[in-house]
Design an enzyme around this catalytic site. Structure first.
Site, PDB file in Angstrom:
ATOM      1  CB  VAL A 117      -0.930   0.032   1.232  1.00 13.41           C
ATOM      2  CG1 VAL A 117      -1.826   1.262   1.196  1.00 13.41           C
ATOM      3  CG2 VAL A 117      -1.775  -1.235   1.294  1.00 13.41           C
ATOM      4  CB  CYS A 118       0.955   4.254   0.247  1.00 13.29           C
ATOM      5  SG  CYS A 118       1.404   5.996   0.165  1.00 13.29           S
ATOM      6  CB  THR A 119       5.768   4.837   0.509  1.00 11.28           C
ATOM      7  OG1 THR A 119       5.250   4.890   1.846  1.00 11.28           O
ATOM      8  CG2 THR A 119       5.509   6.164  -0.185  1.00 11.28           C
ATOM      9  CB  THR A 137       4.180   3.887  -5.088  1.00  8.28           C
ATOM     10  OG1 THR A 137       4.307   4.267  -3.704  1.00  8.28           O
ATOM     11  CG2 THR A 137       4.929   4.902  -5.945  1.00  8.28           C
ATOM     12  CB  ALA A 170      -2.326   4.965  -5.671  1.00 10.37           C
TER      13      ALA A 170
END
Length: 327
Positions: A117-119, A137, A170
């Site tokens: 998830v994300c970074t 990301t 993202a």
């Protein structure tokens, strides 16, 4: 008759990896999706056994200052179904911890499917498990991920990306979209939609949807052209040439071109194209209207013109986009 989802004899173990300065929603968003599946779907057995793990199994302070109770990292060969790596400001330190990176690599190899998830994609990429794969990301970190890990095929636009058994999403709330997609894969679309409704989500977004709307992406610091963008969105099939836009904005063509580029980094024509593309993507994903009609109503004129725009921005034809992301 709809096919009854297959429920395994035991709940699927879902591990979410946290660390100091993790982004709270990267953990809580997916966790709540799986918890809601257990609570609200009325299945004989809970389909998931979600848990949050972290080095040491101590309370982890998230970036928002909230403490998260966690379990210790399990043995790398312990049973697992789905392994999710959260992101957050602390991911840089986590990615620099050789022992943790090695554990993540081994756990990823053990799991049926892996997600970030994300970074969290940075920590997953540090293991080499994203090499040669498409990955997403947070849009603000795409360039850095690509620079640090040039073998990863970073995609800046999608909400989430699936490449084989590895899923990446993202930023922040996109982790909820990813978790809903995982539930859909396991239990079917109706189950995922039921969870989305319970969570009062406006829409269960497909992975190919943009991370943010074209109108939001076009906003400058002063949002000088919000009214113009609103007008364009309501008049996509009209003449939206530079003279027409300038007249609507009450500027000369030269002033509009200069100020619009200063605010958005694009020419007015490119801005209009972005808004038309977003409208077409939405129509393809949410309606069954013919492609030719969508092209006309979104202002592309011809199906071929819309096809060229899709290939340039989405790397897929309108028909392919609908086949993949249509309702």
């Amino acid at each position: 008759m709809p096919k009854t989802p297959h429920i395994p004899p035991k709940p699927r173990i879902v591990e979410i990896l946290a660390f100091p300065q993790v982004q709270i929603l990267d953990v809580a968003g997916p966790l709540q999706v799986f918890a809601t599946a257990n609570e609200r779907l009325g299945l004989a057995l809970p389909p998931y056994a979600p848990r949050v793990v972290a080095p040491g199994g101590e309370t982890v302070s998230a970036s928002a200052g909230l403490g998260l109770a966690t379990l210790p990292l399990p043995e790398t060969k312990a049973p697992i179904d789905t392994f999710i790596v959260a992101g957050g400001p602390g991911v840089t330190a986590a990615s620099g911890d050789p022992a943790l990176v090695a554990w993540v690599a081994a756990r990823a190899d053990r799991a049926r499917r892996v997600a970030s998830v994300c970074t969290g994609a940075f920590l997953l990429a540090a293991t080499g498990r994203l090499d040669g794969r498409r990955a997403a990301t947070h849009w603000a970190h795409c360039d850095r991920l690509a620079a640090l890990h040039p073998r990863v095929r970073v995609e800046a636009d999608p909400i989430f990306v699936r490449d084989g058994a590895i899923w990446t999403s993202a930023g922040v709330t996109a982790g909820i979209d990813l978790a809903l997609a995982l539930v859909e894969e396991d239990l079917g679309r109706d189950a995922a939609l039921a969870i989305a409704r319970h969570l009062v989500m406006f829409l269960k977004r497909p992975g190919g949807q943009a991370q943010f709307s074209a109108a939001l992406a076009l906003q400058g610091g002063e949002d000088r052209f919000a009214a113009l963008h609103e007008w364009v969105g309501a008049n996509l099939a009209r003449d939206l040439s530079l003279p027409a836009l300038a007249a609507q904005a009450g500027m000369s063509e030269r002033s509009l071109s200069r100020r619009y580029r200063e605010a958005t980094g694009l020419t007015p024509a490119k801005g209009v194209e972005r808004l038309r593309l977003e409208a077409a993507r939405r129509a393809l994903g949410e309606t069954r209207a013919p492609v030719k009609r969508i092209a006309r109503e979104c202002g592309f004129g011809t199906e071929e013109t819309m096809r060229r725009v899709f290939l340039r921005h989405v790397c897929a034809t309108p028909q392919d986009y609908r086949a993949r992301f249509g309702a």
